[in-house]
Design an enzyme around this catalytic site. Sequence first.
Site, mmCIF file in Angstrom:
data_model
loop_
_atom_site.group_PDB
_atom_site.id
_atom_site.type_symbol
_atom_site.label_atom_id
_atom_site.label_comp_id
_atom_site.label_asym_id
_atom_site.label_seq_id
_atom_site.Cartn_x
_atom_site.Cartn_y
_atom_site.Cartn_z
ATOM 1 N N ASP A 175 0.661 -1.258 -0.052
ATOM 2 C CA ASP A 175 0.251 -0.032 -0.131
ATOM 3 C C ASP A 175 0.899 1.240 0.096
ATOM 4 O OD1 ASP A 175 -2.548 1.636 0.584
ATOM 5 O OD2 ASP A 175 -1.752 1.976 2.213
ATOM 6 N N LEU A 256 -6.677 6.883 3.818
ATOM 7 C CA LEU A 256 -6.655 7.967 2.857
ATOM 8 C C LEU A 256 -5.496 8.276 2.030
ATOM 9 C CD1 LEU A 256 -8.228 10.896 5.196
ATOM 10 C CD2 LEU A 256 -9.241 9.646 3.089
ATOM 11 N N ARG A 257 -4.533 7.189 1.974
ATOM 12 C CA ARG A 257 -3.302 7.548 1.357
ATOM 13 C C ARG A 257 -3.676 7.211 -0.335
ATOM 14 N NH1 ARG A 257 -0.210 3.898 3.563
ATOM 15 N NH2 ARG A 257 0.984 5.487 4.676
ATOM 16 N N ALA A 258 -4.720 6.355 -0.494
ATOM 17 C CA ALA A 258 -4.965 6.071 -1.984
ATOM 18 C C ALA A 258 -5.627 7.565 -2.641
ATOM 19 C CB ALA A 258 -6.269 5.000 -2.024
#
Length: 653
Positions: A175, A256-258
Site C-alpha cells: 500500500d 486516505l493514502r489512496a
Amino acid sequence: MTHAPDDRHFPFSAVVGADGPDGPDPMALALILTTIAPEVGGVLVRGEKGTAKSTIVRALTAVLPPVDDRPVPLVEMPIGATEDRVTGSINIETALAEGKAEYQPGLLAKAHRGILYVDEVNLLHDHLVDLLLDAAAMGRATVERDGVSMTHEARFVLVGTMNPEEGELRPQLLDRFGLTVEVAAPRDPALRAEVVRRRMAYDADPAAFVAAYAAAETALRRRIGDAQALVGSVRLTDAGLLKIAEVCAAFDVDGLRADIVTARTAVAHAAWSGRAQVTLDDIRVAARLALPHRRRRKPFDAPGLEEDLLEQALGDDELPPEPEPDPDGPGPEPDGPDGPGADDAPGDDGSGPESAESPEAPMPEPAGAAGADSARAGSLPSSVAASGATFRTRLLTVRGVGAGTAGRRSRARTTNGRRIGATAPTGPGGAIHLTETIRAAVPHQHARGRTGTGPLVVRPADLRVAVREGRESNLVLFCVDASGSMAARRRMEQVKTAVLSLLLDAYQRRDKVGLVTFRGAEAAVALPPTHSVDAAAQRLEELPSGGRTPLAEGLLEAAHLLTVERTRDPQRRPLLVVVTDGRATSGADAVARSRMAAGLLAESGVTCVVVDCESGPMRMGLAATLAEHLGAEHVPIGEVSAEALVDAARRAA
C-alpha cells in the site's frame, strides 16, 4: 552501486511500449509521472521475468533533466544490503584512529535527487522496505545508530521491481508504494518480433542504436522538463477532488493514502499532458495506477481494478471548469446550511454516480484442475473439495539455531535482533561491536608502539562485529495425502482449510513454500519451492482427492525435493509438514516401505511435523506411529489452530 547514464544503456524510448502511438504504456507512464512529481511515492513494477523491467528503469535516468549540471544518479540497492549500508553509520576507521565520530553516508544519501532502484524488492527484508518507504515519503532519512544522531535530505524516486512468482510484498508495504503496474510479455507475434529485432540491433552496435534514438530521447527529456516546471501550477478543482474521493470510496480502499496518491498522480498527468487543470481523463489514468494494489483485501487476493466500476464511479460528465475569481466582486460565501452547495450536492438530483459496494475479493475458486489430474491418472476417481475460512495457526519451528535469511519463524543468527555476543567478521557488512573491538586491540598496544596518551592503535584483525539472534525464514514443504481416505466425511475440506491457514502463516513469516501430493500409485511435486504462497494456495484449492494411499512414495518424493533444495539454498533450513491419516494402502508391503521412507527422513535430520487427519471415535493411531518413525511432532488437525492450542493448555491447567 551508483550508475551514471551512458551509451551502454538501452534507450528509454526504444523499449517497445514506451513509444506507442497512444503514448507510453502503463509501466513507462508510471515511471515518468513519478519523476515529474516524486511525492507520488515511487513505483512498484510487478511482472514475470524477461519483461524489460530492469532495462527500462536503468534507461530512465538518461531522459531525466540533469540536476546541477550533472546526470541524475541511479543507485541500485543489493538484496543483501544491511541497515547500516542503507542509512549510513559511523566511520569506524576515523572513530578508532582519530577519536572522531564521523558519519559515513549510506545508499539513501547517495540517491538524493536521483533514483533508488531495488530489483526483487519482495525479497528484501521488511524492515529495510519500511525504511526505504519512510525516507521516500518524508524526503529525508534519520540515522540513530552507533553513536550517530542526524537527519539528512533523501529526496529520491523509489522504483522496485518484482516477480510475483517469487513471493508477494505484505499488503501493508504494498500500500505504501505510490503506483504499481503489472507487466507481461506481449502475446502479439509482431510485437515480440520487434522486441527481438531492437535487442539484436542494440547488441550488434550499441553506439549506433543509441544514436538512432537520440532525437526521441531529447524530445522526451524536454517534455519531462516542461512537465516538472508546470506541475506546481496545475489546478485540482474542488469538483476534481470530490471525484477522486468518490472513486476511492467506490473501490473501498483503506485509509486516505489512496486519495492523496491519486490526486498527486492526476496533477502529474495533467502536467505531462500540458494542461493547467486536472481533467476526468487525468483522474482515470491516476486511478488505474494508484488503486489496483490497494484493493487487495486478503493475502491471497490478486491486485486488480474493475474497469466497469471505475467508469461508473467517474460518471459520464466532464469536470466543470473552476470559476475565475471576480476581483471586484464579493468574497466566497461561507459553507453551511444556507451556503453554496446546500441545494446542489452531488447526487441530490439523481445525477451523481450511484453508490457501488465493493465486496472483498473472494479466495481463489477451484478451476478445472480435477479433470486434468484425472486424465493424467487414467480412470482414477477424484473430487475437488473447497476449503473453509482460514484461522490463526500455532507456530511450528525448526529445531536448533540456524543462520538463514531473516524472517519470523525459527531461531537464527541474523543481522537484526538482540545482540548476544561478538566475533571477527567473515565478510563485508555487519554492525561493529565497538567495546569488543577495543578489548581485542588493548593487549597489543605496547607491541604496536603506543606510548602515553596517544590514540589507540587498531588493526583490521581487531575488528569485531555483533552477533545477533533473531528469527529466520524457512522452507516449509507440505506433503499432503490426497487419497480416497482423506476425501471421506468431508475430511479433505478440513485438510485444505488447515493447510491454507498454515500457508497464510508462512506468508506472514516470509517463508519459502513447496507442495508435494500423493494419491493413487504415485506422488507428484504440485509446486516446487517458491516464495509465491499465492501459487501454493491456488494449487491447493485445485487439488483433487481419491484413490489409494502411496504414503512411501509421498515421503520419498519429499525427501528427494529437500535434497535438491538443500543444494540450491543450503542456508535455508527446511520444515516438513506431513498431512495424513497415516494409512499406507498402495502396492505390496506398503506399510514396510512407508516406515523405511520415514527412517530415511529421520536420519537426514529434517525437522518434521505430522498433522494427523484421522477423526471420529474409532481411531487407528497410524499417524502418531508415523510421527514416531519420523522423529516428528504429532499434531492432531484440530489442534493446528492457535486457539485450540490455548484451549488445550487451559484444560490441562
